[in-house]
Design an enzyme around this catalytic site. Sequence first.
Site, PDB file in Angstrom:
ATOM      1  N   PRO A 174       2.145   8.742   3.638  1.00 32.41           N
ATOM      2  CA  PRO A 174       0.861   8.326   3.594  1.00 32.41           C
ATOM      3  C   PRO A 174       0.989   6.837   3.239  1.00 32.41           C
ATOM      4  O   PRO A 174       1.534   6.298   2.574  1.00 32.41           O
ATOM      5  CB  PRO A 174       0.717   9.218   2.176  1.00 32.41           C
ATOM      6  CG  PRO A 174       1.360  10.091   1.877  1.00 32.41           C
ATOM      7  CD  PRO A 174       2.608   9.724   2.480  1.00 32.41           C
ATOM      8  N   CYS A 212      -2.366   3.925   3.034  1.00 31.93           N
ATOM      9  CA  CYS A 212      -3.701   3.471   2.972  1.00 31.93           C
ATOM     10  C   CYS A 212      -4.027   2.507   4.146  1.00 31.93           C
ATOM     11  O   CYS A 212      -3.349   1.635   4.541  1.00 31.93           O
ATOM     12  CB  CYS A 212      -4.018   2.748   1.589  1.00 31.93           C
ATOM     13  SG  CYS A 212      -3.883   3.904  -0.087  1.00 31.93           S
ATOM     14  N   ALA A 223      -4.015   8.281   1.348  1.00 37.15           N
ATOM     15  CA  ALA A 223      -4.743   8.769  -0.182  1.00 37.15           C
ATOM     16  C   ALA A 223      -6.031   8.960   0.083  1.00 37.15           C
ATOM     17  O   ALA A 223      -7.014   8.043   0.457  1.00 37.15           O
ATOM     18  CB  ALA A 223      -4.396   7.934  -1.417  1.00 37.15           C
ATOM     19  N   GLN A 245      -2.987  13.719   1.660  1.00 35.94           N
ATOM     20  CA  GLN A 245      -2.703  13.387   0.186  1.00 35.94           C
ATOM     21  C   GLN A 245      -3.930  13.441  -0.688  1.00 35.94           C
ATOM     22  O   GLN A 245      -4.876  12.590  -0.197  1.00 35.94           O
ATOM     23  CB  GLN A 245      -1.953  12.193   0.142  1.00 35.94           C
ATOM     24  CG  GLN A 245      -1.334  11.647  -1.122  1.00 35.94           C
ATOM     25  CD  GLN A 245      -0.820  10.473  -0.979  1.00 35.94           C
ATOM     26  OE1 GLN A 245      -1.260   9.532  -0.899  1.00 35.94           O
ATOM     27  NE2 GLN A 245       0.452  10.505  -1.590  1.00 35.94           N
ATOM     28  N   TYR A 276      -1.189   5.391 -10.159  1.00 39.23           N
ATOM     29  CA  TYR A 276      -2.401   6.125 -10.035  1.00 39.23           C
ATOM     30  C   TYR A 276      -2.774   7.118 -10.998  1.00 39.23           C
ATOM     31  O   TYR A 276      -1.835   7.239 -12.054  1.00 39.23           O
ATOM     32  CB  TYR A 276      -2.772   6.607  -8.470  1.00 39.23           C
ATOM     33  CG  TYR A 276      -2.552   5.487  -7.589  1.00 39.23           C
ATOM     34  CD1 TYR A 276      -3.430   4.210  -7.835  1.00 39.23           C
ATOM     35  CD2 TYR A 276      -1.665   5.503  -6.461  1.00 39.23           C
ATOM     36  CE1 TYR A 276      -3.382   3.285  -6.981  1.00 39.23           C
ATOM     37  CE2 TYR A 276      -1.680   4.380  -5.830  1.00 39.23           C
ATOM     38  CZ  TYR A 276      -2.528   3.233  -5.621  1.00 39.23           C
ATOM     39  OH  TYR A 276      -2.411   2.280  -4.970  1.00 39.23           O
ATOM     40  N   ARG A 303       4.109  13.977  -4.581  1.00 44.84           N
ATOM     41  CA  ARG A 303       4.497  12.576  -4.553  1.00 44.84           C
ATOM     42  C   ARG A 303       4.640  12.238  -5.909  1.00 44.84           C
ATOM     43  O   ARG A 303       3.901  12.119  -6.747  1.00 44.84           O
ATOM     44  CB  ARG A 303       3.668  11.669  -3.695  1.00 44.84           C
ATOM     45  CG  ARG A 303       4.370  10.272  -3.640  1.00 44.84           C
ATOM     46  CD  ARG A 303       3.592   9.381  -2.847  1.00 44.84           C
ATOM     47  NE  ARG A 303       4.699   9.333  -1.554  1.00 44.84           N
ATOM     48  CZ  ARG A 303       4.899   8.416  -0.655  1.00 44.84           C
ATOM     49  NH1 ARG A 303       4.105   7.394  -0.811  1.00 44.84           N
ATOM     50  NH2 ARG A 303       5.753   8.625   0.400  1.00 44.84           N
ATOM     51  N   LEU A 349      12.680   1.823   3.269  1.00 45.81           N
ATOM     52  CA  LEU A 349      13.489   1.156   4.052  1.00 45.81           C
ATOM     53  C   LEU A 349      14.461   2.015   4.558  1.00 45.81           C
ATOM     54  O   LEU A 349      15.588   1.777   4.592  1.00 45.81           O
ATOM     55  CB  LEU A 349      14.170  -0.015   3.096  1.00 45.81           C
ATOM     56  CG  LEU A 349      12.981  -1.447   2.721  1.00 45.81           C
ATOM     57  CD1 LEU A 349      14.041  -2.188   1.876  1.00 45.81           C
ATOM     58  CD2 LEU A 349      12.588  -1.662   3.951  1.00 45.81           C
ATOM     59  N   ARG A 365       6.409   1.645   6.913  1.00 42.14           N
ATOM     60  CA  ARG A 365       6.453   0.598   7.466  1.00 42.14           C
ATOM     61  C   ARG A 365       7.188   0.707   8.858  1.00 42.14           C
ATOM     62  O   ARG A 365       6.433   0.048   9.990  1.00 42.14           O
ATOM     63  CB  ARG A 365       6.854  -0.405   6.563  1.00 42.14           C
ATOM     64  CG  ARG A 365       6.200  -1.054   5.517  1.00 42.14           C
ATOM     65  CD  ARG A 365       6.972  -1.965   4.397  1.00 42.14           C
ATOM     66  NE  ARG A 365       5.982  -2.519   3.544  1.00 42.14           N
ATOM     67  CZ  ARG A 365       5.696  -1.693   2.367  1.00 42.14           C
ATOM     68  NH1 ARG A 365       6.342  -0.430   2.241  1.00 42.14           N
ATOM     69  NH2 ARG A 365       5.022  -2.259   1.439  1.00 42.14           N
TER      70      ARG A 365
END
Length: 356
Positions: A23, A25, A59, A101, A184, A232, A301, A324
């Site tokens: 996920p 954003c 999300a 999510q 969150y 998660r 990573l 990423r």
Amino acid sequence: MTQLFSPITLRGTEIANRIWLAPMCQYSCEAEDGMPGTWHLVHLGARAQGGFGLILTEASAVLPEGRISPQDAGIWNDDQAEAWSEVAEFVHSQGSRIGVQLAHAGRKASTYRPFEGNPRGSVPESEGGWPTLGASAIAYPGYEAPQEMTKDDIAEVVDAFAAAAARAVSAGFDLVELHAAHGYLLHSFLSPLSNERTDEYGGDLAGRSRLLFESYRAVREAVGEDVPVLVRLSASEWLEGGFDIAEAVEVSRDLNDRGVDLIDVSSGGNFPVKVPVGPGYQVPLSAAIHAEGVSTGTVGLITDPEQAETILASEQADAIFLARAALREPAWPQRAAHDLGVEPGPYPPQYTRGTW
């Protein structure tokens, strides 16, 4: 067959490979109404074309006040669910599975989206922001302090998670994930650093876990026994006295016993902190939970196909989430298939002339 390209089945839902889109954003609902649009279709659809076995949405707020920013996606009403259904339909057409999510940002809600040139911090009500809610009235540094949630607030959030999960299934999502990470709402209840409650939702780990367990139970009842449910977790806050891997292992075992199908293992986000990042830096957190007989996915990573294959082969996780790396390379699974000698790779027929 490599581990990375072997299928996995969760509650009868088969996922073609273990390369999953994390996920992320997008902050791209420009009308500030939570409605996913063309951006979401193209962004997620491109990764389905690229061969990801599972696509997870960003999300998606279960209540308007649960958005991180005014531009966040939502699934708190039927119109949003209908818009998501178009995305789900296209992802399915490419042979991928898709999950949503489900999220509530809690004390980290009502913030400016983190785009270049934007301010940082809380959006004032005069600019479209709103008051926030949290486990306790403890602000995330640099943000406005939340109101401590009442029992009625808590009950509303639990009901909202369940209603959003039911909408998701109706919209064609194959699974749902509860967001209990990154500071969150659900994570803020888990952490003793942000939860100073003295009622049954605070105190020891059992109390701090109560809202997560109640939310999961409500979601499970809403989606039925056939739909996989993921959670998660931030398995470490990287702060002394915070929610740590020992507590994360205990919570993960409890979630597993309750029927959660996989723990999506991340870390951090509840307070600003310098995280010791490096290749696969969160894999040991996943490995510690996986060692307890709990299915896990790992993220952070992971950029090289051999690296991803080794993580799975050494039983440190059951799936690899890419974030990423997937932004940089929507067709990462196709390159991974080439690098690992898997033929044929996960190409749509329109793209076979571009095989590695």
